[in-house]
Write a protein that holds these residues in place. Structure first.
Motif, PDB file in Angstrom:
ATOM      1  N   SER A 427      79.049  34.058  38.242  1.00 34.92           N
ATOM      2  CA  SER A 427      79.696  34.141  39.842  1.00 34.92           C
ATOM      3  C   SER A 427      79.550  33.549  40.453  1.00 34.92           C
ATOM      4  N   VAL A 428      80.449  33.624  40.769  1.00 34.44           N
ATOM      5  CA  VAL A 428      80.911  32.072  41.684  1.00 34.44           C
ATOM      6  C   VAL A 428      80.087  32.216  43.278  1.00 34.44           C
ATOM      7  N   LYS A 429      80.166  33.813  43.806  1.00 35.17           N
ATOM      8  CA  LYS A 429      78.989  33.916  44.849  1.00 35.17           C
ATOM      9  C   LYS A 429      77.930  33.540  44.936  1.00 35.17           C
ATOM     10  N   ASN A 430      77.070  34.179  43.440  1.00 37.43           N
ATOM     11  CA  ASN A 430      75.858  34.437  43.013  1.00 37.43           C
ATOM     12  C   ASN A 430      75.127  32.752  42.897  1.00 37.43           C
ATOM     13  N   VAL A 463      87.820  29.037  46.719  1.00 37.10           N
ATOM     14  CA  VAL A 463      87.617  29.969  46.171  1.00 37.10           C
ATOM     15  C   VAL A 463      87.793  31.154  47.527  1.00 37.10           C
ATOM     16  N   HIS A 464      88.538  32.075  47.722  1.00 41.08           N
ATOM     17  CA  HIS A 464      88.186  32.863  48.674  1.00 41.08           C
ATOM     18  C   HIS A 464      87.232  33.920  48.615  1.00 41.08           C
ATOM     19  N   LYS A 465      86.444  34.173  49.898  1.00 44.17           N
ATOM     20  CA  LYS A 465      85.549  34.701  49.797  1.00 44.17           C
ATOM     21  C   LYS A 465      85.419  36.274  49.297  1.00 44.17           C
ATOM     22  N   LYS A 466      86.420  36.544  49.220  1.00 39.70           N
ATOM     23  CA  LYS A 466      86.699  38.238  48.945  1.00 39.70           C
ATOM     24  C   LYS A 466      86.665  37.780  47.109  1.00 39.70           C
ATOM     25  N   SER A 467      87.579  36.808  46.466  1.00 41.63           N
ATOM     26  CA  SER A 467      87.295  36.940  45.127  1.00 41.63           C
ATOM     27  C   SER A 467      85.905  36.048  44.362  1.00 41.63           C
ATOM     28  N   ASP A 469      83.186  37.575  43.755  1.00 42.20           N
ATOM     29  CA  ASP A 469      82.272  38.243  43.333  1.00 42.20           C
ATOM     30  C   ASP A 469      82.539  38.366  41.717  1.00 42.20           C
ATOM     31  N   VAL A 470      83.975  38.376  41.615  1.00 40.83           N
ATOM     32  CA  VAL A 470      84.683  38.529  40.404  1.00 40.83           C
ATOM     33  C   VAL A 470      84.963  37.460  40.130  1.00 40.83           C
ATOM     34  N   ALA A 471      85.567  36.388  40.570  1.00 44.20           N
ATOM     35  CA  ALA A 471      85.527  35.363  39.892  1.00 44.20           C
ATOM     36  C   ALA A 471      84.531  34.206  39.344  1.00 44.20           C
ATOM     37  N   LEU A 472      84.038  33.485  37.910  1.00 50.53           N
ATOM     38  CA  LEU A 472      83.055  32.875  37.056  1.00 50.53           C
ATOM     39  C   LEU A 472      83.395  31.904  37.278  1.00 50.53           C
ATOM     40  N   ILE A 473      82.370  31.101  36.806  1.00 48.69           N
ATOM     41  CA  ILE A 473      82.301  29.809  37.166  1.00 48.69           C
ATOM     42  C   ILE A 473      83.142  29.182  35.901  1.00 48.69           C
ATOM     43  N   SER A 474      83.669  30.629  34.665  1.00 48.01           N
ATOM     44  CA  SER A 474      84.423  29.969  33.715  1.00 48.01           C
ATOM     45  C   SER A 474      85.864  29.513  34.263  1.00 48.01           C
TER      46      SER A 474
END
Length: 541
Positions: A427-430, A463-467, A469-474
């Motif tokens: 995920s983008v966040k991780n 990428v929006h902060k709320k997204s 968690d679910v947005a992946l690098i791919s």
């Protein structure tokens, strides 16, 4: 007496403009022609013009216009603040203080007092953007990497010299300077800078805008702008600060106005400044020039000329090396440029009796010599250099260096095996919270050793902060990009890098495996290009 003053002003202005044009036609700075005009028509040669009070008034106004335009067009204060802790600032300090201390210690060895010696050192340590800007503009390199590097370092040195010389002049005017008076001087400067800065940034633009929208006659608005410049210079003087500093600060503030208003003010002030007062100012320097400096001991003349020309170049070269700018010699000739600021500061020292006529004339002579050398050498060096674009940056190189590099070197010679990579299902966040190198702007995505994409840190941060968690690098990685193999020539690597928007290009194994073995970045390419040595003429292929 009034008609005599009118005659003097007419002769000085006409001769300054004509000599300035003549020097310009032989690819030399107009400033030199202006100063030579004053020398020719003044007491040093034909004695057609004398430095009477009316001329001195024109000279003083010329100084204010000059420093206002320097602040308006040359000093980027936010840009200077941004590099205060970087290697560019460290190099600029070296570029100023090496000739500063050399001149100061030489002055002390001649039994000058500390204030006088340091003031002379400050003037000699100064650089000026005018001459370098003219050369860069003529050759179309003002906005090139070399041009921007010269501008940045020279602007910092110029600003340091202006402030330090102004402080030394104010200390010199005190009857018995002590620590409390020294601190009070800095306090007054700080108060003036704060008050004038706030007024200039928040009040003046609105006032100018209101005036401009309500006045029908354009000349009224222009006259008010000129009046404000002179008022700020006046209040700076009565605050214990050189009027030129007030004009400089006002110019910096006005430079932050919107583009339309900035261009209008710049155009009008340039017209009256460089049309009348500034050429008169430089010609006035020539009026104060005397041949009495030949009576000074030869070793003293040689010492000052050597410091102004030789040590100034050495300091500039060391500054460029510290700042890691290339090609070092070319940039150094630009950084050592002297001109308007130096001459203005020298005249200020003469007016407060910190210089006598002989030493003033010697310093002016050394400055003119340096101006000619830096102008000629900078033109000669720049004409031999090509700008090689790599990604979003450029490097200046001699054509023979570039040909040698692109003909002999391959991608593997500029490849780095230390690079940032991640997996597509992270995920983008991780990923952003992981231990990533803050200097890395672009990362590669590999799937079991196979390169499948590239992503930039800028895209991840967008990428929006709320997204996150679910947005992946791919989901956000770029799937279409260029690659090279280790055996590809550098010329091909540069072409491919310049055709996509990333600052790196992956290096993969030959064949169809897609295995990534390294990357070639703008930094590694520029290092390779800059470190390439010219071919040895004695070596046979």
């Amino acid at each position: 007496m009034v008609f005599e003053a009118i005659l003097y002003i007419a002769v000085l202005l006409i001769s300054a403009k004509l000599l300035g044009e003549l020097l310009y036609r032989i690819n030399q700075p107009r400033i030199i022609g202006n100063v030579l005009a004053g020398i020719i028509v003044g007491p040093a040669l034909f004695f057609l013009v004398q430095p009477i009070d009316a001329i001195e008034l024109f000279i003083s106004i010329g100084v204010f216009f000059l420093f206002f335009l320097i602040g308006l067009e040359e000093i980027d204060l936010p840009g200077l603040v941004r590099v205060m802790r970087g290697r560019i600032f460290a190099g600029s300090l070296a570029g100023f203080f090496i000739p500063f201390f050399a001149a100061s210690f030489f002055g002390l060895s001649l039994d000058m007092n500390f204030i006088q010696a340091f003031a002379i050192g400050s003037v000699i340590g100064a650089s000026s953007l005018g001459v370098a800007a003219k050369v860069l503009t003529d050759l179309g390199k003002l906005r090139s990497t070399i041009g921007l590097e010269i501008f940045t370092v020279t602007a910092i040195i110029e600003f340091i010299a202006i402030i330090l010389t102004s402080v030394l002049i104010q200390i010199n005017t005190s009857d018995a300077p002590n620590v409390s008076e020294f601190l009070w001087l800095f306090a007054k400067m700080g108060i003036f800078f704060a008050v004038a800065g706030l007024l200039a940034v928040f009040a003046l633009p609105k006032v100018f805008r209101i005036i401009h929208s309500h006045l029908r006659a354009q000349q009224v608005y222009f006259g008010l702008v000129i009046g404000v410049i002179l008022l700020v210079a006046y209040f700076a003087e009565i605050s214990g600060i050189h009027g030129a500093i007030g004009a400089l600060l006002l110019g910096i503030a006005v430079s932050r106005m919107n583009r339309e208003e900035y261009l209008e003010i710049s155009k009008n002030v340039n017209a009256v400044g460089y049309g009348i007062f500034i050429p008169m100012f430089f010609a006035g320097i020539g009026l104060h020039f005397t041949t009495k400096f030949v009576e000074i001991d030869l070793w003293i003349i040689a010492g000052f000329i050597g410091i102004i020309v030789g040590v100034k170049f050495i300091g500039s070269y060391i500054a460029v090396k510290i700042a890691k700018m290339r090609p070092a010699t070319t940039v150094a000739y630009g950084v050592m440029s002297k001109g308007a600021v130096d001459l203005a500061l020298m005249l200020s020292l003469l007016q407060v009796n910190m210089l006598d006529d002989s030493l003033f004339s010697l310093l002016v002579l050394g400055t003119l010599i340096t101006m000619i050398i830096s102008s000629v050498e900078l033109q000669r060096k720049l004409k031999k250099i090509v700008q090689v674009k790599v990604g979003s940056v450029e490097i200046g190189m001699l054509p023979i260096f570039f040909r040698r590099t692109v003909s002999d070197k391959r991608a593997q010679d500029a490849m780095s095996i230390d690079f940032q990579k991640t997996k597509p299902n992270v995920s983008v966040k991780n990923f952003l919270n992981s231990d990533i190198d803050p200097k890395e702007e672009t990362m590669v995505i590999d799937d079991d050793g196979r390169l499948i994409g590239i992503v930039s840190k800028k895209e991840l941060n967008n990428v929006h902060k709320k997204s996150r968690d679910v947005a992946l690098i791919s989901d956000i990685m770029e799937k279409k990009f260029h690659t090279v193999i280790p055996q590809d020539y550098i010329f091909s690597v540069i072409q491919k890098m310049n055709s996509h928007h990333f600052e790196m290009i992956p290096v993969i194994e030959p064949g169809f495996s897609g295995k990534i073995v390294g990357i070639v970045s703008s930094k590694t390419l520029l290092n390779l290009l800059a470190e390439t040595k010219p071919p040895n003429p004695s070596t046979k292929s």
